[in-house]
Design an enzyme around this catalytic site. Structure first.
Site, PDB file in Angstrom:
ATOM      1  N   ASP A 280       4.550  -8.220   1.860  1.00  0.00           N
ATOM      2  CA  ASP A 280       3.506  -7.240   2.152  1.00  0.00           C
ATOM      3  C   ASP A 280       4.107  -6.070   2.934  1.00  0.00           C
ATOM      4  O   ASP A 280       5.090  -6.236   3.650  1.00  0.00           O
ATOM      5  CB  ASP A 280       2.408  -7.914   2.979  1.00  0.00           C
ATOM      6  N   GLU A 281       3.518  -4.871   2.788  1.00  0.00           N
ATOM      7  CA  GLU A 281       3.960  -3.670   3.512  1.00  0.00           C
ATOM      8  C   GLU A 281       5.470  -3.462   3.333  1.00  0.00           C
ATOM      9  O   GLU A 281       6.200  -3.222   4.305  1.00  0.00           O
ATOM     10  CB  GLU A 281       3.609  -3.782   5.007  1.00  0.00           C
TER      11      GLU A 281
ATOM     12  N   ARG B 220      -7.576   6.883   7.334  1.00  0.00           N
ATOM     13  CA  ARG B 220      -8.278   5.845   8.085  1.00  0.00           C
ATOM     14  C   ARG B 220      -9.782   6.097   8.051  1.00  0.00           C
ATOM     15  O   ARG B 220     -10.564   5.199   8.358  1.00  0.00           O
ATOM     16  CB  ARG B 220      -7.838   5.815   9.557  1.00  0.00           C
TER      17      ARG B 220
ATOM     18  N   GLN C 151       3.061   5.634   2.957  1.00  0.00           N
ATOM     19  CA  GLN C 151       2.709   5.147   4.291  1.00  0.00           C
ATOM     20  C   GLN C 151       3.914   4.578   5.024  1.00  0.00           C
ATOM     21  O   GLN C 151       3.781   3.751   5.919  1.00  0.00           O
ATOM     22  CB  GLN C 151       1.596   4.099   4.185  1.00  0.00           C
TER      23      GLN C 151
ATOM     24  N   LYS D 237      -5.247  -3.702  -1.535  1.00  0.00           N
ATOM     25  CA  LYS D 237      -3.912  -4.308  -1.519  1.00  0.00           C
ATOM     26  C   LYS D 237      -3.949  -5.774  -1.091  1.00  0.00           C
ATOM     27  O   LYS D 237      -3.342  -6.637  -1.743  1.00  0.00           O
ATOM     28  CB  LYS D 237      -3.022  -3.513  -0.555  1.00  0.00           C
ATOM     29  N   THR D 238      -4.649  -6.074  -0.007  1.00  0.00           N
ATOM     30  CA  THR D 238      -4.676  -7.439   0.512  1.00  0.00           C
ATOM     31  C   THR D 238      -5.332  -8.386  -0.482  1.00  0.00           C
ATOM     32  O   THR D 238      -4.884  -9.526  -0.668  1.00  0.00           O
ATOM     33  CB  THR D 238      -5.428  -7.484   1.859  1.00  0.00           C
TER      34      THR D 238
END
Length: 753
Positions: free
Chosen positions: A229-230, A620, A263, A38-39
């Site tokens: 973002d997010e 994670r 998420q 994503k980043t």
């Protein structure tokens, strides 16, 4: 800038990532599964826009942590060079504070307004509750502040609150009918003090754009491309601001959101999953890209995550996948007690370190509530395993740091009442609580700040001389800091306020530690002054004032803290783990009423969020994932029996390895079927012990760590002996109830090692 990187950055992306980066115009939604890059997509997209000729200052990139913004700029710089520093990239709060510093006068605030942190806000609410003569049991500070924060996040002003029958009815039913009055007074006092809390930075940004058309047009014109973002973590107010910024008449709505509905785990902070679920409805002709390839985890973990999240009905459909085949299956540890769970986890960590060569820093223990950490901390200490609690007391929350920063704040903004109250008698100068209360009342009666009241009104009493000296000192600070850098100003205030002298004179170990912390703060301010002052020969950021520094530290988040340099195991809540990854992850306390939380069981929407939280926790893990639960656990002072979490059963049986119930898994193999959780337990036949050859020892010879033999329970180990001489003994050959508590004076135990 590396020319090679600049020319090949698009080739570093997979096909769907590349498509998302190249989609430059119009609304774009990127649904990014965990570990899907994503980043990289977000940063390369910004870099690509600059490559296409978009001016970096026409790009607004909104994040949730300063750390994410810094990483974003660093990555963009590798592609386009130092011009990346001109991109407006930062948190919602920091960037909106930056705009409000310029435009606040349009909505009735000074441009040098203070930013109230949680402590300041709490203090002000407490003061208002007290001034109204309200019972603090009916009006607990935390609840009142939460109601005010929620109202602001949903664009509900005090006047709107008063006519909202649902809110007022809830308050009356809770015997708190005055919350609206407290809210109104809170807003009024913040305005009088020239201060905004964190929620105000969002609310006032909305007001600025909504109420002042020319300002709205100005920033719509400047920010031709807006990226978030997010996005699943945004609240209603943040989304409304985004709409105002991106919907510019006569041009395409160049807004790009990146996030993952699976998420979305921060509803308790006001975040709403509705924002991402409704985005396609709110913006027409949206281009949707789903990043489904996971580069982080092995197939067993990825498949488990898919199966778990599929139990949620309302979601954007996707199926994450990975090319990392093989790997270890998921371990499941069943413990009889929470204490045993702590020991089993510590044992497993030692195994991971020895068997798989996993370092401490590659290991994380995730729990649903912070109170669960105690037992794991105890066993990690026993095993001499270093650990760090993620999200512990922040450096900036330490008393000596908050005291000095309060002086800084008051020097910058004389109307900052919360800063005034914190430092008026520190170091002690003979100004007591009664005097401060009188000052508060005087300021309140005249609708002005305390410093204004002191300057405008003749104050009488024994403390008059001390008050005059204090006011002169603060005014002197304010006069001098305007021509100083933040570091020069901070050193002056630290010295002249008497704080450093106080701790030097005390001479105790505690005072020396406090002095070291103050010196560390000053070192950080000096770094702020010297950092990036000149870039490529151009002074692009000349504001190194104390006011600018205060704005930066006021907006820090937990994830902005420096990472621990030591090789330590990380303990943290599952909420705090979002965005992080570890080779080996232990998700503990997987029991009904704990994870999922008992507070969620009556609400399907909350159960869905708990499931998303579990989804975040298990994703994670890169290589090794261990889940654990305890049949009994101490909660609220009593032992409670627990059922395994429903989430355990939502993972396919084939993804699990053996269910571990023994201290040594090879001693007694458990069935490899998940059905073993519900199936009848097979008791191992204990070896016969001949009473004639059994030699029990006197109780005073028994010590922790000894291997012992019991006629009925067989071989075991003394785990602990409490002050009442009650021993906790783990018996290896028992399947159920392996730990027994036995009074030593009645125990008949033979030492075998």
């Amino acid at each position: 800038m590396s020319q090679e990187i600049a020319q090949t950055y698009l080739h570093e992306l997979n096909e769907i990532q590349r498509q998302a980066v190249l989609a430059s115009d119009g609304p774009v939604m990127v649904i990014a599964g965990p570990g899907s890059g994503k980043t990289r997509v977000l940063t390369f997209k910004i870099a690509h826009l600059i490559k296409l000729g978009v001016a970096p200052w026409n790009i607004l990139a909104l994040t949730f942590t300063n750390k994410a913004a810094r990483e974003m700029k660093d990555r963009i710089e590798k592609v386009v060079g130092s011009v990346a520093n001109r991109v407006w990239a930062g948190t919602f709060h920091s960037l909106f504070a930056r705009i409000l510093r310029v435009e606040a006068q349009h909505i009735g605030f000074p441009n040098d307004f203070s930013i109230y942190d949680t402590t300041d806000s709490k203090s002000l609410v407490t003061e208002i509750i007290k001034s109204l003569g309200l019972n603090t049991k009916n009006y607990p500070n935390g609840l009142v502040r939460s109601r005010i924060s929620s109202a602001k996040s949903n664009l509900i002003t005090p006047k709107m609150y008063a006519v909202n029958e649902d809110l007022m009815s809830q308050d009356r039913m809770g015997n708190r009918p005055m919350i609206q009055v407290i809210y109104q007074k809170y807003v009024d006092k913040c305005k009088q003090a020239g201060a905004m809390d964190f929620d105000d930075l969002l609310l006032n940004m909305f007001k600025l754009l909504y109420q002042v058309p020319e300002i709205r047009t100005k920033y719509q014109s400047q920010f031709r491309y807006v990226l978030v973002d997010e996005f699943q973590d945004t609240n209603y107010l943040q989304y409304e601001i985004l709409k105002l910024l991106s919907q510019y008449e006569g041009s395409e709505e160049n807004v790009c959101i990146v996030g993952d509905d699976a998420q979305s785990i921060y509803s308790f902070r006001g975040a709403t999953i509705e924002n991402i679920l409704q985005f396609e409805t709110d913006y027409k002709n949206v281009q949707v890209y789903k990043l489904e390839q996971n580069y982080r985890s092995t197939n067993y973990i990825v498949e488990a995550a898919n199966q778990v999240i599929n139990h949620n009905k309302r979601q954007i459909q996707k199926k994450i996948w990975t090319e990392k085949d093989g790997g270890e299956k998921i371990k499941l540890i069943k413990a009889m007690t929470d204490t045993e769970e702590g020991k089993r986890i510590a044992d497993s960590i030692v195994e991971h370190k020895n068997r798989f060569n996993v370092s401490n820093s590659d290991i994380a223990i995730l729990y649903r509530t912070n109170s669960q950490s105690r037992i794991f901390e105890e066993y990690l200490r026993r095993y001499n395993l270093p650990y760090v609690i993620f999200g512990g007391l922040s450096f900036y929350q330490r008393k000596e740091i908050k005291d000095l920063i309060a002086y800084f704040r008051l020097a910058v903004n004389l109307d900052d009442n919360e800063a005034f109250k914190r430092v008026i008698n520190f170091p002690k100068r003979g100004i007591g609580k009664t005097t401060v209360d009188q000052l508060l009342q005087l300021a309140d009666d005249n609708e002005m700040s305390i410093m204004q009241a002191l300057s405008a009104i003749e104050f009488k009493g024994r403390a008059r001389t001390k008050l005059v000296e204090f006011v002169k000192m603060i005014h002197a600070f304010r006069a001098k800091i305007t021509t100083m850098t933040a570091y020069e100003a901070a050193c002056l205030i630290a010295r002249k306020s008497g704080i450093t002298e106080l701790y030097k004179n005390e001479g105790s170990m505690e005072s020396m530690n406090r002095l070291e912390n103050i010196n560390s703060l000053l070192d950080g301010i000096q770094e702020f002054v010297e950092d990036d002052l000149i870039e490529d020969g151009e002074e692009y950021n000349q504001d190194r004032s104390l006011a600018k520094y205060l704005q930066g530290i006021s907006l820090m988040t937990d994830q902005d803290n420096e990472e621990n340099d030591n090789d330590s195991i990380t303990l943290m809540s599952t909420h705090a783990a979002k965005g992080l990854e570890y080779r080996s992850v232990f998700v503990v306390g997987l029991e009904e009423n704990l994870f999922p939380s008992y507070m969620s069981l009556s609400d399907p929407a909350q159960i869905d969020e708990e499931r998303r939280l579990f989804y975040v926790a298990i994703t994670r893990a890169e290589e090794y994932l261990t889940l654990s639960y305890a049949n009994t656990r101490y909660q609220y002072g009593s032992v409670r029996n627990n059922e395994p979490s429903r989430f355990i059963e939502e993972i396919p049986v084939d993804n699990y390895d053996a269910i571990i119930t023994m201290r040594n898994p090879d001693r007694f193999a458990e069935p490899k079927s998940l059905g073993g959780l519900r199936a009848p337990r097979i008791q191992k036949k204990l070896d016969y012990i001949d009473p004639e050859n059994f030699n029990p020892v006197p109780s005073h010879k028994l010590k922790e760590g000894m291997k012992v033999l019991h006629l009925r329970f067989g071989k075991g180990e003394i785990i602990s002996i409490d002050e009442s001489k009650i021993a906790t003994i783990e018996f290896y050959d028992l399947v159920e109830n392996q730990e027994k508590r036995i009074a030593l004076r009645y125990a008949k135990l033979e030492i075998i090692e």
